[in-house]
Each structure stands twice: as C-alpha cells, then as structure tokens.
Design a protein around this motif. Structure first.
Motif, PDB file in Angstrom:
ATOM      1  N   ALA A  32     -17.710  58.012 -32.265  1.00 14.90           N
ATOM      2  CA  ALA A  32     -18.468  59.058 -31.576  1.00 14.90           C
ATOM      3  C   ALA A  32     -18.733  58.638 -30.012  1.00 14.90           C
ATOM      4  O   ALA A  32     -18.586  59.460 -29.131  1.00 14.90           O
ATOM      5  N   ILE A  33     -18.910  57.418 -29.984  1.00 17.49           N
ATOM      6  CA  ILE A  33     -19.111  56.719 -28.522  1.00 17.49           C
ATOM      7  C   ILE A  33     -18.183  56.854 -27.677  1.00 17.49           C
ATOM      8  O   ILE A  33     -17.774  57.163 -26.750  1.00 17.49           O
ATOM      9  N   LEU A  34     -17.016  56.231 -28.584  1.00 17.82           N
ATOM     10  CA  LEU A  34     -15.482  56.281 -27.494  1.00 17.82           C
ATOM     11  C   LEU A  34     -15.020  57.656 -27.275  1.00 17.82           C
ATOM     12  O   LEU A  34     -14.686  57.922 -26.271  1.00 17.82           O
ATOM     13  N   ARG A  35     -15.230  58.529 -28.463  1.00 18.32           N
ATOM     14  CA  ARG A  35     -14.785  60.042 -27.929  1.00 18.32           C
ATOM     15  C   ARG A  35     -15.669  60.665 -26.718  1.00 18.32           C
ATOM     16  O   ARG A  35     -15.199  61.240 -25.884  1.00 18.32           O
ATOM     17  N   ARG A  36     -17.077  60.482 -26.691  1.00 14.11           N
ATOM     18  CA  ARG A  36     -17.720  60.622 -25.469  1.00 14.11           C
ATOM     19  C   ARG A  36     -17.026  60.090 -24.176  1.00 14.11           C
ATOM     20  O   ARG A  36     -17.057  60.761 -23.217  1.00 14.11           O
ATOM     21  N   LYS A  37     -16.836  58.863 -24.256  1.00 20.56           N
ATOM     22  CA  LYS A  37     -16.492  58.184 -22.983  1.00 20.56           C
ATOM     23  C   LYS A  37     -14.840  58.959 -22.758  1.00 20.56           C
ATOM     24  O   LYS A  37     -14.861  59.002 -21.506  1.00 20.56           O
ATOM     25  N   ALA A  38     -14.164  58.854 -23.676  1.00 17.95           N
ATOM     26  CA  ALA A  38     -12.695  59.722 -23.404  1.00 17.95           C
ATOM     27  C   ALA A  38     -13.132  61.044 -22.629  1.00 17.95           C
ATOM     28  O   ALA A  38     -12.297  61.516 -21.858  1.00 17.95           O
ATOM     29  N   ASP A  39     -13.837  61.891 -23.508  1.00 14.35           N
ATOM     30  CA  ASP A  39     -14.283  63.391 -22.940  1.00 14.35           C
ATOM     31  C   ASP A  39     -14.760  63.079 -21.394  1.00 14.35           C
ATOM     32  O   ASP A  39     -14.277  64.070 -20.821  1.00 14.35           O
ATOM     33  N   ARG A  40     -15.446  62.344 -21.278  1.00 12.05           N
ATOM     34  CA  ARG A  40     -16.214  62.267 -19.769  1.00 12.05           C
ATOM     35  C   ARG A  40     -14.838  61.714 -18.823  1.00 12.05           C
ATOM     36  O   ARG A  40     -14.891  62.536 -17.652  1.00 12.05           O
ATOM     37  N   ALA A  41     -13.968  60.803 -19.169  1.00  6.55           N
ATOM     38  CA  ALA A  41     -13.033  60.549 -18.500  1.00  6.55           C
ATOM     39  C   ALA A  41     -11.978  61.506 -18.080  1.00  6.55           C
ATOM     40  O   ALA A  41     -11.710  61.697 -16.914  1.00  6.55           O
ATOM     41  N   VAL A  42     -11.677  62.329 -19.106  1.00  7.11           N
ATOM     42  CA  VAL A  42     -10.729  63.470 -18.940  1.00  7.11           C
ATOM     43  C   VAL A  42     -11.552  64.458 -18.196  1.00  7.11           C
ATOM     44  O   VAL A  42     -10.825  65.288 -17.219  1.00  7.11           O
ATOM     45  N   GLY A  43     -12.860  64.970 -18.515  1.00  5.22           N
ATOM     46  CA  GLY A  43     -13.385  65.881 -17.756  1.00  5.22           C
ATOM     47  C   GLY A  43     -13.754  65.717 -16.320  1.00  5.22           C
ATOM     48  O   GLY A  43     -13.639  66.615 -15.372  1.00  5.22           O
ATOM     49  N   THR A  44     -13.919  64.429 -15.844  1.00  2.00           N
ATOM     50  CA  THR A  44     -13.901  63.875 -14.332  1.00  2.00           C
ATOM     51  C   THR A  44     -12.635  63.489 -13.803  1.00  2.00           C
ATOM     52  O   THR A  44     -12.713  63.272 -12.644  1.00  2.00           O
ATOM     53  N   GLY A  45     -11.726  63.503 -14.561  1.00  4.62           N
ATOM     54  CA  GLY A  45     -10.460  63.123 -13.923  1.00  4.62           C
ATOM     55  C   GLY A  45      -9.864  64.319 -13.191  1.00  4.62           C
ATOM     56  O   GLY A  45      -9.869  65.477 -13.159  1.00  4.62           O
ATOM     57  N   PRO A  46      -8.512  63.817 -12.581  1.00  4.55           N
ATOM     58  CA  PRO A  46      -7.734  64.952 -11.913  1.00  4.55           C
ATOM     59  C   PRO A  46      -7.221  65.973 -12.545  1.00  4.55           C
ATOM     60  O   PRO A  46      -6.623  65.524 -13.819  1.00  4.55           O
TER      61      PRO A  46
END
Length: 296
Positions: free
Chosen positions: A107-121
């Motif tokens: 759950a923690i790792l998915r939140r981090k992945a989602d945040r990276a994708v959401g704020t990425g180019p």
C-alpha cells in the motif's frame, strides 16, 4: 558521467561486496570535488545522484536496507538539484523495486508509485517506464490482475516511444531493454496464474539477456518456478527452484534472488508443505540465509 556509466555495466556483473569498495571511494572523491566547485554544479549533482543510487542498490543487495536509506535520500536530493527529471524518476523506480523485494507494505509503495507517476512528465522517459513497471508488479502482488494487465499495456506503449539508445542497452543498469519489460510481464503472469504467458515472457527475456548475466536469468527462473507452483505444479516448480538456487554462487544470492526463491516456498499450498521435496528446499533457503548473514 563516464564513471557512472561504467558502474552501470559493472553493477550487473560484479558481486555486491566488491562493487561497494569502489563506489565508496568514488563517492568520497566526487563529494570533495563538488564541495570545491564555485561555478556550475548541475553535472556534478547528476554524477552524485547516479553514484549514490548505485550505492543504495548495492547496500540493499547486501541486506543493509537501513544503511541504504541515507543513500537513497542523497541520491534523490542530488537528482532533484540536477533538474534531471529522468534521473529523478529512475531513482524513485529503483527505490520502489528494492522496497518490493524487501517486503515493504505494498500500500505504501503503491502510493509512492502513484505520486511519482502523477507528478511526472507526460513525455516518455526511461524513469517513468521504470516506475510504471514497478506499479504493475505491485498491482499483481495485490491481486489486482486486470489493473496490472492495463498497466502493462501502458508500459508497452512507453517502451515503444523510447529511443533505441535506451531500449538497445541490455548490459547496463542505466539502459531499459526489452528484457526488463518481459521481466515485468513474467512477474505479473506469475502472480495472476497465466502459466503460458509466464513461460513465453521468461523465454523472450532470456533471449534478450546476455549469456553471462549472473543474476537476472536466475531471477527469471525463480519467477517461473513460483508461477508454476501457484498454477498447481508444486513438484516441478519446487524441484526447478531448488536446482537453480543451489547452483547460484553465494556472492550472487542477492536480496532479489533470495526473495524470489522464498516466493516459491511461500506459494506451496499448506497441504504440501511437509513433503520431503518442499522440506529440503526450505532447508536450502535457511542455510543460504545463514551463509549470507555470516558474510555481511
């Protein structure tokens, strides 16, 4: 960046304990140089980010996640200071990968992945693809097979947009060749129970990989073994995993290799866990863990 590029190749071939010494020495040198520079530092921040990430990865391979944590922070800060978006995403992806194999909460790792994708180019970056492949693995691990399959399709599209200089580099951790995409595909199918697609992905990845690769080929074999056990073929899956892991030299039994080996044992259904074949495999894993602790 030539030093970082060279480490990108040696990381895949050298045992982690040998790599650690050279990385430590070069990081000290780079930090001393950066501290003396009065002018433009962006290129040196990139060098620091790349070397620090490789140091963190190496410490993770040596089962030292607490020591690695500080280097992950250093790597991310340096990448952000360098304004290299691709490097920053790549480092986030690498940290997520190691978190996945270290068994951190999905759950923690998915939140981090989602945040990276959401704020990425929005453009196709190697680093963006890296983060999204980890997200596909996390979704499969959580049993979200349809979402994982959809994420795989997005990864295929990003991969097709990357330059050949990236997708054709199979001998460096800095590249993003087809073997990595097929590895992700194999992981997803190993957890969703599609044995035919699992086998096809593993075979294709092995075709792309260099013949002298000391770890990823073993990881693919263990992924396949775990997938076969989950699909009901416990005997052949465990037998194959036992042969593969036993043959792996101890210096290349990294956290990733051992984590996948344990996944095979964990996939065995409860009614089969006391069978001699399974018990023997568990003894092998236990002895391997003891040897690793003695070395590190």
């Amino acid at each position: 960046m030539e030093t970082v590029a060279e480490y990108g190749y040696s990381y895949l071939l050298l045992p982690p304990h040998l790599l650690l010494r050279d990385l430590a020495a070069d990081l000290v040198t780079v930090q001393q140089i950066t501290g003396r520079i009065a002018g433009e530092r962006l290129p040196w921040y990139r060098v620091t980010g790349g070397l620090a990430a490789l140091m963190a990865k190496t410490l993770c391979n040596l089962q030292q996640p607490r020591l690695a944590r500080d280097w992950w922070i250093t790597a991310q800060h340096a990448a952000d200071a360098s304004r290299d978006l691709d490097l920053g995403l790549w480092i986030r992806g690498e940290q997520l990968v190691h978190g996945l194999y270290e068994g951190r909460p999905t759950a923690i790792l998915r939140r981090k992945a989602d945040r990276a994708v959401g704020t990425g180019p929005d453009v196709a970056y190697r680093g963006l693809l890296h983060v999204r492949t980890v997200r596909a693995q996390l979704l499969a691990l959580d049993g979200a097979g349809d979402e994982a399959a959809a994420e795989l399709r997005e990864c295929e599209e990003i991969f097709r947009q990357l330059p050949a200089s990236v997708t054709g580099e199979v001998r460096s951790v800095a590249g993003w060749a087809e073997d990595r995409l097929r590895y992700t595909e194999a992981w997803v199918h190993a957890h969703t129970g599609d044995r035919d697609r699992l086998d096809a992905a593993v075979e294709r990845a092995r075709e792309v990989l260099p013949g002298d690769d000391p770890r990823v080929r073993v990881q693919l074999d263990l992924l396949r073994a775990a997938g076969h056990v989950r699909a009901g073929d416990t005997t052949e899956g465990v037998r194959h995993a036992h042969a593969v892991y036993e043959a792996q030299p101890d210096e290349h039994r990294t956290v990733m290799v051992t984590s996948l080996a344990r996944q095979v044992a964990d996939a065995v259904p409860p009614q089969s866990r006391h069978e001699p074949l399974v018990a023997g495999y568990r003894e092998l894993l236990a002895s391997g863990s003891s040897e690793r602790r003695a070395i590190t």
